[in-house]
Design a protein around this motif. Structure first.
Motif, PDB file in Angstrom:
ATOM      1  N   UNK A 140     -14.436  61.252  -0.111  1.00  0.00           N
ATOM      2  CA  UNK A 140     -13.173  60.885   1.063  1.00  0.00           C
ATOM      3  C   UNK A 140     -13.186  60.764   2.506  1.00  0.00           C
ATOM      4  N   UNK A 141     -12.499  59.615   2.492  1.00  0.00           N
ATOM      5  CA  UNK A 141     -12.302  59.959   4.555  1.00  0.00           C
ATOM      6  C   UNK A 141     -12.434  60.846   5.244  1.00  0.00           C
ATOM      7  N   UNK A 164     -18.713  62.526   3.245  1.00  0.00           N
ATOM      8  CA  UNK A 164     -19.877  63.070   1.886  1.00  0.00           C
ATOM      9  C   UNK A 164     -19.344  64.079   1.768  1.00  0.00           C
ATOM     10  N   UNK A 165     -19.690  63.940  -0.119  1.00  0.00           N
ATOM     11  CA  UNK A 165     -19.912  65.354  -0.683  1.00  0.00           C
ATOM     12  C   UNK A 165     -20.917  65.704  -0.823  1.00  0.00           C
ATOM     13  N   UNK A 207     -25.879  68.919   8.917  1.00  0.00           N
ATOM     14  CA  UNK A 207     -24.764  69.365   8.900  1.00  0.00           C
ATOM     15  C   UNK A 207     -23.982  69.511  10.282  1.00  0.00           C
ATOM     16  N   UNK A 208     -24.309  69.306  11.138  1.00  0.00           N
ATOM     17  CA  UNK A 208     -23.588  69.545  12.519  1.00  0.00           C
ATOM     18  C   UNK A 208     -22.549  67.939  12.082  1.00  0.00           C
ATOM     19  N   UNK A 219     -20.333  69.424   4.038  1.00  0.00           N
ATOM     20  CA  UNK A 219     -21.341  68.815   2.829  1.00  0.00           C
ATOM     21  C   UNK A 219     -21.808  68.959   2.134  1.00  0.00           C
ATOM     22  N   UNK A 220     -22.578  69.384   0.853  1.00  0.00           N
ATOM     23  CA  UNK A 220     -23.902  70.135   0.804  1.00  0.00           C
ATOM     24  C   UNK A 220     -25.300  69.017   0.756  1.00  0.00           C
TER      25      UNK A 220
END
Length: 141
Positions: A1-2, A6-7, A38-39, A44-45
């Motif tokens: 999803x923009x 990313x998931x 992470x930053x 995201x996972x």
């Protein structure tokens, strides 16, 4: 999803030799990757897969124990990875020596002999596949 990004992001690293020289650097890079990812993508996972050649278990068992412990800790930090996997790869040592010799021969080749135009339809795909090493994943350690 923009909107959310990313998931799932998976970072990978691999180490086949020079364990004593490189192990600490690879773990440090991995931790840095996790912080950066992470930053940039907080929703995201994050996963991490580390490929490690099994010869470390016999040539440098203390380094193997230390490295495996650090990899486990990468998955327990709140701001690092959600999941960490170690893939212990076992393959024949002759393959590495042959690959190194091929790199040396390419580096020493004349500039006009470096490139060869090959028709993909006639390339020796079977020969190339046969030259690949037999690889096994060790589950016993």
């Amino acid at each position: 999803d923009w909107d959310t990004g990313p998931e799932l992001l998976i970072s990978t690293k691999r180490m086949d030799s020079s364990f004593g020289k490189n192990a600490a650097n690879r773990v440090e890079e991995s931790y840095g990757d996790a912080k950066n990812l992470r930053l940039r993508h907080p929703l995201s996972a994050l996963g991490f897969v580390y490929g490690l050649r099994s010869t470390i278990l016999t040539t440098e068992p203390d380094k193997a124990e230390w490295l495996i412990d650090l990899l486990g800790k990468l998955g327990t930090e709140d701001d690092a990875y959600h999941a960490v996997a170690l893939v212990m790869i076992d393959y024949d040592s002759e393959v590495t020596e042959t690959a190194d010799e091929e790199v040396d021969s390419i580096e020493k080749a004349e500039p006009d002999t470096l490139f060869e135009i090959v028709d993909v339809a006639t390339a020796a795909v079977d020969e190339a596949l046969a030259a690949l090493p037999d690889i096994a994943i060790r589950h016993d350690t």
